[in-house]
Write an enzyme that holds these catalytic residues in place. Structure first.
Site, PDB file in Angstrom:
ATOM      1  N   GLU A  95       3.404 -14.195 -23.348  1.00 23.97           N
ATOM      2  CA  GLU A  95       4.094 -13.798 -22.117  1.00 23.97           C
ATOM      3  C   GLU A  95       3.460 -14.606 -20.992  1.00 23.97           C
ATOM      4  O   GLU A  95       2.335 -14.338 -20.586  1.00 23.97           O
ATOM      5  CB  GLU A  95       3.949 -12.299 -21.870  1.00 23.97           C
ATOM      6  CG  GLU A  95       4.762 -11.463 -22.832  1.00 23.97           C
ATOM      7  CD  GLU A  95       4.694  -9.984 -22.522  1.00 23.97           C
ATOM      8  OE1 GLU A  95       4.069  -9.607 -21.508  1.00 23.97           O
ATOM      9  OE2 GLU A  95       5.252  -9.189 -23.302  1.00 23.97           O
ATOM     10  N   CYS A  97       4.105 -11.419 -12.469  1.00 25.35           N
ATOM     11  CA  CYS A  97       4.643 -12.586 -13.183  1.00 25.35           C
ATOM     12  C   CYS A  97       6.150 -12.740 -13.026  1.00 25.35           C
ATOM     13  O   CYS A  97       6.675 -13.849 -13.140  1.00 25.35           O
ATOM     14  CB  CYS A  97       4.267 -12.539 -14.661  1.00 25.35           C
ATOM     15  SG  CYS A  97       4.918 -11.107 -15.537  1.00 25.35           S
TER      16      CYS A  97
END
Length: 469
Positions: free
Chosen positions: A215, A249
Site C-alpha cells: 500500500e 496517503c
C-alpha cells in the site's frame, strides 16, 4: 524507548514458525472470539489511545475518534460479523466439460506474516491489517513505526493482554531492525509506506518469493468540473486535505480546476479555511501537527522554494518550527519541478492547477504515476465517466473524498507505483489467505479420456469437447 533486539526478533520468529500450524488449525469461531476481545480492549482504552495520539501528533480527541478508533472498530465489527462465512470453503459453478467434478475454493492461512506500518495513522493502520491477518489464521509480526512511540506503547499493552508473542508480536525499531526482518522468509508481507521503500521491501520479498501486498501512495488528484457545487466541494476538500495535517496517503494532493473558476474558488478557500480553523489555525483545537523535524523541514523547504519561484499564496503559509506547525496552505502557479508538484506532499499544502480543456487536465494526470486515489467533483455524470475512462487510479470517489476506504464492499489498494494487492474487509481476508482451488472428482477420473496411448477415439473426444467450450 527500547527497540526489539535482533536476538529477540530471531526468538519471536522461531516461536511463531513453530506455532503457525496451531494457528492454521484454529477455528473461525476461535478467531472471532479473539477479535471480540480485541474490540473490547480497544473500547476500554479509548482515552489512552486519544492521549497517545495527542502526544505524537497534537491530534484532537475527535479526530482520533473518527480517523483512528472508529476505523478500527468498524473493521473489527465487519470481521466479527463475517469471518465464519468468509472462512468457509465455497462451491463454484459446474461446467459441462467437467460433469463429474465438484469444484470449490478453500481458504487457508498463508502462515507466517510480517506487517510493516507507517507513522501517519499509527493506531488505525497496524490494527486494521492485523485484524485481517488474525481472522485468516496467521501468526503475525507487527512492525510499528519508530516515530509514534506513545501510540506504540498503547498498542503493545492492548495486544499483549490478548495474544502470546508466538501468535502476535509487536516489533519496534528503525532501519536495522526492519532490514533484519526482511532477511527472513515470510509467507506474506504487508507493507504500507512510500513507493521508494516499497521497492526495497519488494526486492527483499523476492529473495524468498514471499507473497506481498504493498500500500503505497503518490499524487492523488482532485479534478473539478465547471458544473459543480463549488462551495460544497471546497468544504469537502478542506476536510479531506487537512485532516491529520495532510498526512494521509489518499488525501487530495493537488486540484485541477477550470480556469474560469479561479477567482471564485480562491475566495472560497480563504473564507472556508477561516470557518474551519478560525483566524489563526495554530490555535485551533482541531488541527494536528507534523510528525517530526525531518518531515517538517521537507515540507517547509518545498513551500519556501515554491514561493521563491513565483508560486501565488492563496491562503495560509505561516510556519512555526518549534511546534512543527504548518498552516493549512493553498497555492497556485507552483513550478512543475518543485517537490510540491513532483513528489507526494503528505502535508497541509494544496497546490491548485488551472486548466482550459478537460483533455489538458487528463493529460496532466496521466503524465504522472498512477495515483492511489482520484477525486472528481461534478454534477455531470458524463464528465465523471469521461475522466474515469481516460485515467487510472487505485480508487476513485465522485463528489466526496476519502470515504471510499471505509465502504465495506470495496477493496482498498493502489495500482503499479501506488500499490500492489488489496486490503480491508473481505479483500483483506483474501489478501492474508491462500485461495486454494479444489477439484473433487466423482465416479471416474476426468483425465481417463486422454490416457496413453492416443488413438482415434482420443481425437474424437477432443473434437467433441471443443464443441462444448
Amino acid at each position: 524507548m527500547a527497540y526489539t533486539s535482533i536476538s529477540e526478533i530471531d526468538n519471536i520468529y522461531s516461536a511463531q514458525e513453530k506455532h503457525k500450524d496451531v494457528a492454521k488449525h484454529s477455528t473461525a469461531q476461535q478467531r472471532k472470539k479473539l477479535l471480540e476481545r480485541l474490540l473490547a480492549e480497544i473500547r476500554s482504552n479509548e482515552d489512552a489511545i486519544q492521549k497517545a495520539l495527542y502526544h505524537d501528533f497534537h491530534k484532537s480527541a475527535m479526530e482520533t475518534a473518527i480517523t483512528e478508533i472508529f476505523a478500527v472498530e468498524f473493521e473489527l465489527k465487519q470481521f466479527i460479523k463475517h469471518v465464519e462465512k468468509w472462512a468457509k470453503g465455497k462451491s463454484v459453478s459446474r461446467s459441462l466439460l467437467f460433469p463429474n467434478v465438484s469444484a470449490s475454493l478453500h481458504y487457508e492461512p498463508k502462515g507466517q506474516v510480517l506487517i510493516i506500518t507507517p507513522w501517519n495513522y499509527p493506531f488505525q493502520l497496524p490494527l486494521v491489517h492485523l485484524v485481517a491477518s488474525i481472522a485468516a489464521g496467521n501468526v503475525t509480526m507487527l512492525k510499528l513505526s519508530e516515530f509514534s512511540k506513545h501510540t506504540n506503547q498503547v498498542i503493545k499493552k492492548i495486544l499483549g493482554g490478548i495474544f502470546k508473542e508466538e501468535h502476535v508480536a509487536v516489533i519496534e525499531g528503525e532501519v536495522n531492525e526492519t532490514t533484519h526482518l526482511l532477511t527472513k522468509r515470510f509467507d506474506h508481507i504487508h507493507f504500507t509506506g512510500s513507493p521508494a521503500v516499497g521497492k526495497i521491501v519488494m526486492k527483499a520479498a523476492s529473495a524468498n518469493l514471499s507473497d506481498i501486498t504493498l500500500e503505497l501512495g503518490g499524487k492523488s488528484p482532485a479534478i473539478f468540473d465547471k458544473n459543480v457545487s463549488l462551495e460544497r466541494a471546497v468544504k469537502n476538500i478542506i476536510w479531506a486535505k487537512f485532516v491529520n495535517a495532510g498526512q494521509t496517503c489518499i488525501a487530495p494532493d493537488y486540484l485541477l480546476v477550470p480556469r474560469p473558476l479561479k477567482s471564485e474558488i480562491e475566495q472560497l478557500f480563504k473564507k472556508e479555511l477561516e470557518h474551519a480553523f478560525g483566524t489563526n489555525a495554530q490555535h485551533s483545537p482541531d488541527f494536528a501537527r507534523i510528525i517530526n523535524d525531518k518531515q517538517y523541514k521537507r515540507l517547509s523547504d518545498a513551500l519556501t522554494d515554491a514561493r521563491s519561484l513565483g508560486a501565488q499564496l492563496i491562503a495560509g503559509g505561516n510556519l512555526d518550527e518549534r511546534e512543527r506547525y504548518i498552516e493549512p496552505t493553498v497555492l497556485s502557479n507552483v513550478a512543475e519541478n518543485n517537490p510540491l508538484m513532483t513528489d507526494e506532499i503528505f502535508g497541509p499544502i494544496l497546490p491548485i492547477v488551472y486548466y482550459n480543456q478537460i483533455a489538458d487536465a487528463i493529460s496532466f494526470i496521466n503524465k504522472k504515476e498512477k495515483p492511489l486515489a482520484l477525486y472528481i467533483f461534478s454534477e455531470d455524470s458524463k464528465f465523471s465517466n469521461h475522466v474515469i475512462r481516460h485515467t487510472s487510479a487505485g480508487s476513485t470517489c465522485v463528489n466526496d473524498a476519502m470515504i471510499q476506504i471505509l465502504h465495506p464492499s470495496l477493496p482498498f489498494g493502489g495500482v503499479n507505483n501506488s500499490g500492489i494487492g488489496q486490503s480491508t474487509g473481505w479483500y483483506g481476508f483474501k489478501s492474508f489467505s491462500h485461495e486454494r482451488a479444489i477439484a473433487d472428482v466423482k465416479l471416474m477420473p476426468m483425465s481417463k479420456m486422454f490416457w496413453f496411448p492416443y488413438t482415434e477415439k482420443t481425437f474424437k473426444l477432443l473434437k467433441w469437447m471443443k464443441k462444448l467450450i
